[in-house]
Design a protein around this motif. Sequence first.
Motif: not given
Length: 223
Positions: A35, A61-62, A65-66, A72-73, A98
């Motif tokens: 993040h 993403t997680s 952070t979605r 996507g990060e 991930r």
Amino acid sequence: MSAERTWADARLLWDHHLMHHTPGPCSVAIGLGSHDLGVADTAVELHRRGMAPLLVFTGATSPTTRERMPRGEAVHHRERALGLGVPDSAVLVEPRARNTGENIRFSRELLEEAGVDVSPVLLVSKPYEERRANATARKLWPGVEFVSASSPMTFEEYVASIRDERLVIDMLVGALQRLMIYPAQGFMVADPVPGEVTAAYERLCRAGFTSRLVTDGHGAVGQ
């Protein structure tokens, strides 16, 4: 536990998580997705200083952070770097990882496919993830020298930036637990934890800073 004791213990964990490396010229900097766009900012600063001609940003993403990083990060970190003036040709993106292990494995595959001569490698992460990322990389990518870097912040500065003291301490505790239990599971090399750091971790666990601990699948917390 008093607030003074809590902060003193948290500082012990914070200091242990830092590798205290001095970055030097490396072949590539790998920014581990999260993040925290400070990872991208630090990677860009290292690039500007000539520490890494090539940047790789890795991460899908997680749940955390979605919403903030829907593309996507790694993509959002790349966009940050380009916005700060890094040329597109100096940035590669690995958008699938991930977890930390996949960050390393997939970045290694990407660089091998690109024919990049890798050694040494700068690992750029959140401050409290330096040691974990380094130990994971040494397990999954033997024979390569890794130099760890993160935003140059004190514990107090990081708490102020996140604006959630409990969350930050929970994350420090969770990261320390993983350093202790993941080597036996084959996720990283063993990296001994000093006794005073273990004692601080145990006090913080007893004080309830446990939301980021890994459980054994039956609800029991591994310590």
